[in-house]
Design a protein around this motif. Sequence first.
Motif, short mmCIF file in Angstrom:
data_model
loop_
_atom_site.label_atom_id
_atom_site.label_comp_id
_atom_site.label_asym_id
_atom_site.label_seq_id
_atom_site.Cartn_x
_atom_site.Cartn_y
_atom_site.Cartn_z
N SER A 111 8.07 -24.64 -77.48
CA SER A 111 9.09 -23.86 -78.17
C SER A 111 10.26 -24.75 -78.58
O SER A 111 10.86 -24.55 -79.64
CB SER A 111 9.59 -22.72 -77.30
OG SER A 111 8.52 -21.85 -77.01
N VAL A 112 10.60 -25.75 -77.75
CA VAL A 112 11.63 -26.71 -78.13
C VAL A 112 11.19 -27.44 -79.40
O VAL A 112 11.93 -27.56 -80.38
CB VAL A 112 11.87 -27.74 -77.01
CG1 VAL A 112 12.79 -28.87 -77.49
CG2 VAL A 112 12.45 -27.07 -75.78
N SER A 146 7.96 -25.98 -73.49
CA SER A 146 8.18 -27.27 -74.16
C SER A 146 7.81 -27.20 -75.63
O SER A 146 8.50 -27.77 -76.48
CB SER A 146 7.40 -28.37 -73.45
OG SER A 146 6.03 -28.05 -73.39
N LEU A 185 11.10 -24.85 -82.52
CA LEU A 185 12.28 -24.07 -82.89
C LEU A 185 12.89 -24.47 -84.25
O LEU A 185 13.22 -23.60 -85.06
CB LEU A 185 13.33 -24.17 -81.76
CG LEU A 185 14.53 -23.22 -81.85
CD1 LEU A 185 14.08 -21.79 -81.94
CD2 LEU A 185 15.44 -23.42 -80.65
#
Lengths: 309, 271
Positions: free
Chosen positions: B148-149, B146, B152
Motif C-alpha cells: 500500500s505504501v 508494504s 499509494l
Amino acid sequence: MSTEALRPPPSRPLSPRRGAWMRPLVGGGLWPAVPAVAYLLVFMVLPIGTLLLFGFVTIERGRIVGDSFTLEPMLRALSDPLVWRLMWRSFWVAAASTVLCLLLAYPVAFAYGSLRGVWRTLLLVAIVSPLLTSALVRTYAWLVILGGRRGILNQSLIWLGVIDEPLRILNTDWAVLIGMTQIHLPFMILPLLAVLSERDRRLEEASLNLGASRTATFFKVIVPMSIPAIFAGLALVFAVSYTNFIIPQLLGGGNYSTLAVQVYEQTIVVLDWTRGAVLATLLLSTCFLFVLAIVSLGSRLSRWNEVRR
Amino acid sequence: MRLASGVVWADRIGMAALAIVTGFSILLLVAPSLIVLAVSIEPRGYISFPPSGFSLRWYEAVFANRQLTDSVLVSLRVAFSVMLVCLALGVPAAFASVRGAFAGKGALNAFLLSPQMMPGMVIGIASLFFGAYFAFRASDAMLILSLSVFCLPFVIRIAMARLAGLDPRLDEASANLGAGKLETFARVTVPQLAPALLAAGAFTFIEAFDNVTVALFTSDVRARPLPVELYYLVQFDSSPVIAAISSLEIGLSFLAMLLIARTVGLDRLGR
C-alpha cells in the motif's frame, strides 16, 4: 471560502447543521490528508529509518543489541573494492540503458505527435501495454528470446543464415542491458508524449517557413522545447534501472551481481541484515545523488535555453 | 525559396532514420508479450518459435498446479486489499492537496508522492526490518501494508489530476441551489470523480498483483503471491507452463488497460 459567501443564508431551515460533519472532507483544510500522512509516517518513514539504523548497530535475531552503535560495517563496506566494482557496474549498466531508452523513446513520442485517429490509439496501446504487464513476465520473455541454442533470437538468426553458431547473449552484460532498456522504455516515452503531442505547431511552421530544414527544426526547435521532459524521463529511468535487481539476476545469470543484487542476497539469502542495510543505504544514497545530478543538469540546460532565446 | 539539395537529402535521411527507430521501438515494445502468448500454445514440451501447433495443455497444467492456483488466490486477495487501502487513504488526500488552502501544501504533495522515489526493494526491506523489530513476521498483512505504501502515489496522482480538472463552480452552483455539503459531495463531486476512481483502482490492483520487488521481502514464505512464485520458477525452468501463466497475466493487464482507456484515458498514466 467563496462558497460560504455565495450561498443564500436560510436555505435549509429544518436541519441547518446537516452535513456539517462532512465539512472537514470537503472544506479547504489539511484534514483529509491526515490518514494518508499518518500511514506513510508509520509504514514508510519509520521503516526506512529502521533500515538506515540497522546498518550502524549490531543485530541479533532481528533485534538491536543495546548500546551497540558502530560505524564499522559502513567503513568496511566503503573500503571493500568489491562494493565499488558492483556500484560501478550498477551505474554504467543503468546509465547505458537510460541513454538507449532516450534514443529509442524520442522518435516514438515524436511520431505519436504527428499521428491521428486509430493509428494514434494503437501506438498508445503499444506504449502502455508493457507498463501494465508484469516486469517479471517481460523478463521471462527475454529469457525465452535470448536463451541458449533454443532461444528464439538464435533460432531466427540461424534460420535467416545471419549466423552459423548461436550467439551467447544470455548471462552477459548485453542481456541485462537489452532487458532493462525494453522493460523501462515506457517510462521514458510517457513524459515525452505529453510534451510532444501538445506542442505548439506554429513554432515549427515558423521555423520551416523561415527556411530552416526539417532536421534543423527538429534539433533547434523541437528538442530544446522538450528538455524538461527529457530530463524527467532520464531521472526516472536511471533510478529504476540502478535499483533493479530482478533483471540482472535473471538475465545476468547466477554469477552476475550488481549493488542491488547484493542487497537482495545479503538480506534474503545470506541473512546478514547489517550488511544488507549498509548496502541498501549506499544504494539509496548514491541513487539520490545521481538523480539529483540529472535533475540539476536538466534545469541548467533549460535555463540556458531560455537565455539563448 | 530553393533549398540546397544537400539539406533536402539530410532531411530525407533524418526522416528515414526517425521512422526506422520508431518501428524498431514499437517492435521492441510489443514483441516480447506476443512471443510469450505464442509460446504458451506450444503443444510440445519445450519452447520453439513459431509454435509447432496449437494446444491448451499448458493452460490445463496451470490450473492443475495447486501451488500456482493457491498463489493466484493469495495475489488476488492481497491486490484487492491494497486497492481498498490505497483508495481509502489516497482519495481524501488528493482532496486536501488539490482543494485545500493551507500553508505547506507543496511540502504535503511532495511527501504524499514520495513513495514513488523509493525503490520497491527498499520499501520491502525496510518493512521487513521494521516488522522484525516488533516480532512481526512477513505475512499477508505485512505484504498488504508494504504494497500500500508502494501503490499509494498511483491513486493520489490519478485522483489529483481528475480533481484539478473539475470545475469548482459546479459545487458552488449546487450549494447555491440549496444542497448541503454532503449532498453536493455525493451528487456532484463523486459522480465526476468516479471514472478516475475506477482507473486508479484498476491501476493499483494490477501494480499490487504484479509486484515482485516489494513482495519478495514481505510475503509469507508458506503462502507466496503469484509474482514471487513465478520468480522462483523462472530461475530454474523456462517451460511453456510459465508462458501460459504469463499469458493469463497479460490478459488481466489488458482488461485493466481497457478499463483505464474507457475512464480517464491511457495518455493520462504518464503524468
